[in-house]
Design a protein around this motif. Sequence first.
Motif, PDB file in Angstrom:
ATOM      1  N   PRO A 134       0.990  -1.220  -0.268  1.00  0.00           N
ATOM      2  CA  PRO A 134       0.114  -0.237  -0.021  1.00  0.00           C
ATOM      3  C   PRO A 134       0.848   1.310  -0.049  1.00  0.00           C
ATOM      4  N   THR A 167      -1.560   1.432  -4.344  1.00  0.00           N
ATOM      5  CA  THR A 167      -0.420   0.849  -4.084  1.00  0.00           C
ATOM      6  C   THR A 167       0.935   1.357  -4.963  1.00  0.00           C
ATOM      7  N   THR A 226       0.430  -6.867  -0.547  1.00  0.00           N
ATOM      8  CA  THR A 226      -0.961  -5.916   0.133  1.00  0.00           C
ATOM      9  C   THR A 226      -1.741  -6.679   0.756  1.00  0.00           C
TER      10      THR A 226
END
Length: 341
Positions: free
Chosen positions: A108, A125, A195
């Motif tokens: 992120p 991201t 992520t």
Amino acid sequence: MDPSASPPQRHTLSLPAADPHALAQGAALLGAGRLVAFPTETVYGLGADAANPRAVADLYAAKGRPAFNPLIAHTATAAQAFAIGAFSAEARRLAAAFWPGPLTLVVPFAGGDAVCELARAGLATVALRVPSHPVAQALLAAFGGAVVAPSANRSGRVSPTQAAHVAADLDGRIDAILDGGPTQVGVESTIVDATGAVSRLLRPGGVPRAALEQVLGHALADAGTGDAARPASPGRLASHYAPRAAVRLEAEALAPGEALLTFAGARPPGAAAAAMTIDLSPTGDLAEAAARLYGALRALDACGAPAIAVVPLPRHGLGEAIADRLARAAAPRSAPEETPQ
Ligand code: TXA
Ligand code: MG
């Protein structure tokens, strides 16, 4: 952006990376918003100041790359990367084990100005990598900030593993090429999406899957298909890394006129009449094969044969990345605006 439009002509300096003055010049050019190609351990990258949207826009234009495809931000140290992205415990374990090196982590975005929105293609991201190549390290350290760098080829072409490959594609479109000799790994970095709860392999590359899984203690998930407009890894459309010649995989025999890409001394029936033959590694070493892959594709393409026949190759270790790039080189060619890398 119209990726086929030609950007204004630039004078491309050729800078020998062994000269410390050349590194300082490269860093100064990056600081001035210019485009500088440089060697990493995987392939040559085309660098621009990640914080400068104007420089990033010029980079997309020089490559002819659609702007929806985000770029990898490179930093000299892991500490710099940790300030740009939000790293989970798992992401930090991978960074500790493989940085500096041929691993890109998608995490992120933590906010801030270090990587502009255009470079991230508007995503929440960011892709980060700390390269190990001494020239990349020295350039990034001298520049001080993050540098976005896609492979330094025209969009849709084979990635460059030598300064001459960069010049063949981008001379007159970029400001400088730091020549640090041939790259060692030869295929791009492995991209891991860190992520979510379970890390996913988005692109096989210079760090083999098994090495990552050993550090994680569990299997990596595979990338989902995503939708066509914005796939899970946006640049991973079927056809790129493509030579002009057709590429025919798993060839058990050679057709007349074809060129041959072989491995470990294999000579399929018809090989004696090949237009040209390159053995990626006569001793069957996959690391040597990866390092030589793109140069071999360029050389076989240049011989003018209408097709390149490729023998079956092992799939373990770096063989997964080699197989991935060969499959893309062989995929049906999409329209230029759909070949983003
Ligand atoms: O070895 C390498 O990775 C080389 C050297 C120069 O570092 N770079 C490279 O960059 O291969 P490029 O731009 O050719 O490929 C980057 C890939 C693209 O497929 C892009 O879509 C993906 O990384 N990518 C970048 N940001 C992403 C993100 N936030 N999420 C998912 N994929 C991302
Ligand atoms: Mg590329």
